[in-house]
Structure formats: C-alpha cells, structure tokens
Design a protein around this motif. Sequence first.
Motif, mmCIF file in Angstrom:
data_model
loop_
_atom_site.group_PDB
_atom_site.id
_atom_site.type_symbol
_atom_site.label_atom_id
_atom_site.label_comp_id
_atom_site.label_asym_id
_atom_site.label_seq_id
_atom_site.Cartn_x
_atom_site.Cartn_y
_atom_site.Cartn_z
ATOM 1 N N UNK A 115 0.779 -1.034 -0.041
ATOM 2 C CA UNK A 115 -0.020 0.080 -0.082
ATOM 3 C C UNK A 115 0.789 1.373 -0.005
ATOM 4 N N UNK A 116 1.948 1.272 0.637
ATOM 5 C CA UNK A 116 2.664 2.296 0.634
ATOM 6 C C UNK A 116 3.543 2.377 -0.558
ATOM 7 N N UNK A 117 3.900 1.364 -1.356
ATOM 8 C CA UNK A 117 4.748 1.673 -2.577
ATOM 9 C C UNK A 117 3.637 2.010 -3.516
ATOM 10 N N UNK A 118 2.467 1.536 -3.451
ATOM 11 C CA UNK A 118 1.463 1.869 -4.392
ATOM 12 C C UNK A 118 1.326 3.465 -4.476
ATOM 13 N N UNK A 119 1.409 4.183 -3.447
ATOM 14 C CA UNK A 119 1.167 5.527 -3.267
ATOM 15 C C UNK A 119 2.596 6.154 -4.060
ATOM 16 N N UNK A 120 3.637 5.419 -3.984
ATOM 17 C CA UNK A 120 4.965 5.889 -4.424
ATOM 18 C C UNK A 120 4.764 6.052 -6.245
ATOM 19 N N UNK A 121 4.341 4.908 -6.419
ATOM 20 C CA UNK A 121 3.830 4.867 -7.879
ATOM 21 C C UNK A 121 3.149 5.692 -8.589
ATOM 22 N N UNK A 122 1.938 6.274 -7.674
ATOM 23 C CA UNK A 122 1.111 7.411 -8.029
ATOM 24 C C UNK A 122 2.061 8.612 -8.003
ATOM 25 N N UNK A 123 2.673 8.898 -7.143
ATOM 26 C CA UNK A 123 3.451 10.021 -6.889
ATOM 27 C C UNK A 123 4.427 10.288 -8.247
ATOM 28 N N UNK A 124 5.083 9.370 -8.503
ATOM 29 C CA UNK A 124 6.027 9.740 -9.722
ATOM 30 C C UNK A 124 5.551 9.732 -10.938
#
Length: 342
Positions: A115-124
């Motif tokens: 869930x944390x890394x999903x947000x990172x994929x959205x950010x970039x």
Amino acid sequence: MSVGSNQLFDLSREVLDVASRKVSLIEDITRRTKMLAMNALIEAARAGDAGRGFAVVANEVSEISKQVNTITRDLRSEITSRVDHLTSAGSEMVREMRGKRLADLALNMIEIIDRNLYERSCDVRWWATDSAVVECAVDPTAANCEHASQRLGVILESYTVYLDLWIADLKGNVIATGRPKFYPGAVGANVADEQWFRQGLATRHGGEFTVADVGRNRRLDDRTVATYATAIRKGGTADGDPIGVLGIFFDWEPQARAVVEGVRLEDGERQHTRCLLLDARHRVIASSDGRGILTETVPLRTDGRTMGYYAQGDGRTVGFSLTPGYETYRGLGWYGVIVQGP
C-alpha cells in the motif's frame, strides 16, 4: 507458543501424573490383598478340614487380585498411550496454528509495504506531469531548472518519506533536484548507466513506472533508497514523446524498519522472532533485528506456494507471503517473512 497451548500440555501431563498415582495405589492394594490371600491359604492348610471352606475364599481372593493386577497394568499402558497421542496431536495442532499465524502476519507486513509503495507509484507518475518539471526537461535553462528545483522542494516539504527528487535529461544528466543544498553532488551527475534511469526512459506511456532494486545511493549520503522513475513526456501528456526522466528516492530504511518492528507479536515472542522483507531475489531488504540488510539472502522454501509456512531442521518455523499487490500496483515479487524459534 501461546499460553493456551502451554496449558493444554500442562493438563495432559497432570492427567498422566494423577492416573499413574491412582494406578500405583491400586497396584499396592492388589499386592497387599494377594499377600493376605496367601497367608489365609497357609492358615487354612494348617487347620485341615476345618479350614477347607476358608481356603476356597482365599483362592478366590487371590484370583481376583490377579485379574485386578492385569486390568491395572493394561490401564496404565492405555492411559500412557492415550496421553502420548493427545500430546502429539496437540503439538501438531499448535504447530499448524503457529505456522498459519506467522504466515498471516507475514501477509499483513507485505500488504502494508504494498500500500505504501502503491502511493509512491502514483506520486512519480503524477509529478512527471507537473508543468515546472516538463518545462525544465524541454528547455533546461538556468531559470527553468531553478523553478523546477523550487517546485520539487515544495513537494518534498509535504512528502517527508522522500530523500530527494531528480530530473534527468535524455542523456542521463541530472539537471534539477529538490534538495540541492543537502545533496550538492546530484546536480550535474550522469545517471545514464543506472537501472532506474534506463527503465524509466523505456516506459511506453505516462501510466507506466519502474522501480529499481532497493540499494544505497552514494550521492544521497549512501542512504538506502527505493527508487521510482518514469519518463517525463512532451506536453505532460500520457502519450507524449519522452523528454527526460523523473526519479524519486523513497527513504527506505526508516519506513521499512517501522513495518518489520511493528508486527503484532506477543511480548514473549519478540526475543526469538525475526521479521523480514525480502526482494524478488530473496535478499534481505529489511529486518527487525537490523542484521543482513542488503547482504543476506534467505533460502526461502515456498514449494510454489504464494503463502504458507514450514519447519526448519533447527526447530524454527518460517511463515511467508508473496506480495499480493495493491490496486494497480502489481508488486515486485517481494516477500514478507517471519522466522520464529521454538
């Protein structure tokens, strides 16, 4: 092992102890009865004809004593066998419950990371469309790069999980960063040979992103990072031609440590339990004891399963779960793993 399972085994031992004591008492009484019968037979023999009837009773008592002794011996054997079976079945039940619980905890751990890394994929993907970022990649003048750097700095003030954000041109030259004062060695560096840049430049459209293996970045004070990247595209559109690459550097170590140390273990478990995050190569990328990070590889035995547990020869139990992904984030083949000693 839980308090309930300890109580189960304690109760089994108590049942065996009580039964053994009671059987021993019966055996003692049987021996005394047998001795009395023998004495009675001796006295009956001395009495001759007058003691013949008494001898019959004494013989019957002796025979009953033998039967009771046989029953008692069988009872002791059966009770011991049943209690051994109960203990064995209870041990297997506890092992299964323990293994499934460790696997569930491992799943919970990797789901938090997903869930944390999903947000990172959205950010970039989002930030790669920012007008200041696009303008800097299209026309990397000093003014445009300064504006983009300021914009990245504003983003970093709100997103404290990142160490830095970099804009690289098509040749891999870093032309703007969000923290030039903190990491002065980044601007001007060439990253053309780095995994995140090559894969980011190779993304086919604005909806794609890439993630490099967790590792240390020497230009970020050798901190451990998870690097996400995607192509910056002309016009900031999803189908525009690549004009550069945006790389964002997730401050991996404190975030991952919070996850592996936050697993809900009972107080007595922590000292003999190790919580791990492994990458697709089974390399340790986080550990609750702080050991082996980026240097240790765990020979995980999954037997083709995405989730499960198994016992090692040294008595330790290993629970594991493959990343299930989250939303549009499919995961990176990482595992949550919990190793618990006996």
